[in-house]
Write an enzyme that holds these catalytic residues in place. Sequence first.
Site, PDB file in Angstrom:
ATOM      1  N   HIS A 160     -55.928   9.266  -3.326  1.00 37.21           N
ATOM      2  CA  HIS A 160     -56.498   8.161  -4.101  1.00 37.21           C
ATOM      3  C   HIS A 160     -55.836   8.058  -5.473  1.00 37.21           C
ATOM      4  O   HIS A 160     -55.377   6.976  -5.883  1.00 37.21           O
ATOM      5  CB  HIS A 160     -58.007   8.364  -4.251  1.00 37.21           C
ATOM      6  CG  HIS A 160     -58.686   7.288  -5.029  1.00 37.21           C
ATOM      7  ND1 HIS A 160     -59.218   6.166  -4.442  1.00 37.21           N
ATOM      8  CD2 HIS A 160     -58.905   7.148  -6.378  1.00 37.21           C
ATOM      9  CE1 HIS A 160     -59.733   5.383  -5.369  1.00 37.21           C
ATOM     10  NE2 HIS A 160     -59.572   5.964  -6.557  1.00 37.21           N
ATOM     11  N   GLU A 161     -55.785   9.174  -6.176  1.00 39.37           N
ATOM     12  CA  GLU A 161     -55.208   9.152  -7.522  1.00 39.37           C
ATOM     13  C   GLU A 161     -53.702   8.935  -7.476  1.00 39.37           C
ATOM     14  O   GLU A 161     -53.130   8.322  -8.383  1.00 39.37           O
ATOM     15  CB  GLU A 161     -55.539  10.455  -8.253  1.00 39.37           C
ATOM     16  CG  GLU A 161     -57.033  10.741  -8.407  1.00 39.37           C
ATOM     17  CD  GLU A 161     -57.780   9.606  -9.079  1.00 39.37           C
ATOM     18  OE1 GLU A 161     -57.158   8.853  -9.859  1.00 39.37           O
ATOM     19  OE2 GLU A 161     -58.993   9.451  -8.819  1.00 39.37           O
ATOM     20  N   HIS A 201     -52.978   5.274  -7.523  1.00 39.72           N
ATOM     21  CA  HIS A 201     -52.996   4.729  -8.885  1.00 39.72           C
ATOM     22  C   HIS A 201     -51.709   5.093  -9.632  1.00 39.72           C
ATOM     23  O   HIS A 201     -51.117   4.250 -10.324  1.00 39.72           O
ATOM     24  CB  HIS A 201     -54.196   5.283  -9.658  1.00 39.72           C
ATOM     25  CG  HIS A 201     -55.519   4.764  -9.200  1.00 39.72           C
ATOM     26  ND1 HIS A 201     -55.771   3.429  -8.989  1.00 39.72           N
ATOM     27  CD2 HIS A 201     -56.693   5.419  -8.929  1.00 39.72           C
ATOM     28  CE1 HIS A 201     -57.032   3.269  -8.606  1.00 39.72           C
ATOM     29  NE2 HIS A 201     -57.609   4.469  -8.551  1.00 39.72           N
TER      30      HIS A 201
END
Length: 619
Positions: free
Chosen positions: A20-21, A24
């Site tokens: 997820h990170e 980003h």
Amino acid sequence: MTIIYFVLAALALGFLILIHELGHLLAAKAVGMSVESFSIGFGPALVRKKMGSVEYRIGAIPFGGYVRIKGMDRNDKDNSGDKEKTVYDIPEGFFSKSPWKRIFVLAAGPLANLLVAIFVFGILYFSGGRTKSFSEYTSIVGWVHPSLEQQGLHAGDQIFFCNGQPYSGHKMAFSSSLLERKLSLQGQHPAYFSESEAFSLEAPFNPNMEGVPCLGASYLLYRGSDPLPEKSPLVDAGLSEGDRLVWMDGLLVFSGAQVSQMLNEKQSFLRVERQGKVVFVRQARVLAGDLTLTPYFKNELIDCQYEAGLKGKWASLYTLPYIINGDGFVESKVKLLNDERVSLDYNLELGDKIVAVDGIPVMSNADILRLVQDHRVSLIFQRMSPEQLTVLEQKAADQAFINSYDMDDLLRVAESVGEEREVSRLGDYRLVTRVQPRPWAHIYSEALLDKQRALASKFRDEQERRYYLERIEAEKQRISLGIPLKDLAVQYNPDPWVLMEESVSDSLKTVKALGMGRVSPQWLSGPVGIVRILHTGWSVGIPEALAWIGLISVNLAVLNLLPIPVLDGGYILLCLWEILSRRRLNMRLVEKALVPFMILLVLFFVFLTLQDLSRVFVG
């Protein structure tokens, strides 16, 4: 192995947060934003290392992670130190880029989770899927809540649509009724004994008040690997591994819940001659003292009691709610004393002659009275062939279940119950009659309940503790056959897009139910609970673990896209407002608005964690 599964579970959750990170991070770099730090977990750094301009960290609090991009904080300044400049003026800063680029960066994390989910579901699909119990995803009903049974839904029915959507199993019936407080069902009564017939019904149903609407059908196979208890009523029945319980007291049986309900209903199974034909009837037994008997019929009952050799007070005897003459003919109905408060189904008709009770022939009303004091069940078992026990694809399993009966042989065996010469065996079917069910505590050891009692005694709330202890004691008295049963395994392997659609739909339904107040937050799991779920998945097998990893990845994506400040979805909402209003955000107001949501989010995660820990240590 437990430690290994725990480590694998923690690594899987950490991997999903990392992905997820990372989404980003890569998106931010792609649009020219300067990333200052990349962290898995919050709080003090346990491990940190700077590579280029980015500091990579592992935080002490494993609640998630974050990517810190230059200019996201209102207090950030550009290198010139000009105090008049805003975060929009910081070179390579988050707000220096257009709102659409910011939305791309914010959505990249959830998108990464969705890509991981479809990848994991793809691996699961091409590896053959998961082995699941037939009952979990079947469209055939195994047990029905009484309120829905009154509306026309019965065990053995097949449901095609539930509230306008293709039916995927009993869990769908539960979630649909939880959200909509009603069930609209379309399906068929399959051709077990007659032609199939379509049905449609709509009924209000509130799971919070009424419980589970229905359960899926099961094969009810005897698990021969577990020896029958010494006091089991079926210990001398000669059962073999894979024998299937298909019929009990005049009905096809489709689940353990249905069998248990029938055993505990205090009904007698009657063979009746009606207008020249033989019919089978299940009729409730009632205490004689609960009936409105005239003095004449009361004396008749006492005489019948004496003839049957029964001791005790007449009012404590079980009887059928009818006046039955000496030859076994039904002459009239007898009402209950409190018939306005208690409903009773009268299934016999005037002129019926009772010729057998619970499979035992009778000659008089004294025989009938004697036999209705206890309940003996008649059972039919089916010897399953190796081909029938083969693991099937779930898509073909429902039709295979419906076709698994040889109705000609089964009917011939069933119709012989109560005859002087019963058909004890025909084809794959074997009749076992006059089985005396017993209370659970009579069959099994009390030691099996000690663990449940110990767990219940740990509840701090006195009412809750008393409730569960009373339930355990009540369970001891439930009537049982004392036979370990198992279900047939099926291969559940929908394509990845179906799993994605179901996972997203389930996540959105949960969010909707929470928002409508129809699901308690106590149903949710935090990081500790997720690790426990993954631990269970790994212990079952790699396919089950992959399914949970994919589902949790989808849940992370949906959660982060919710339009709540401090989550990705909240920031996306702000960017959209900026696009529509064509005005820059007032960062002072934004930060003031974020603070309470940040506090609530932290408190929510603390609540979930404490709840997860309570489940671990209290149960």
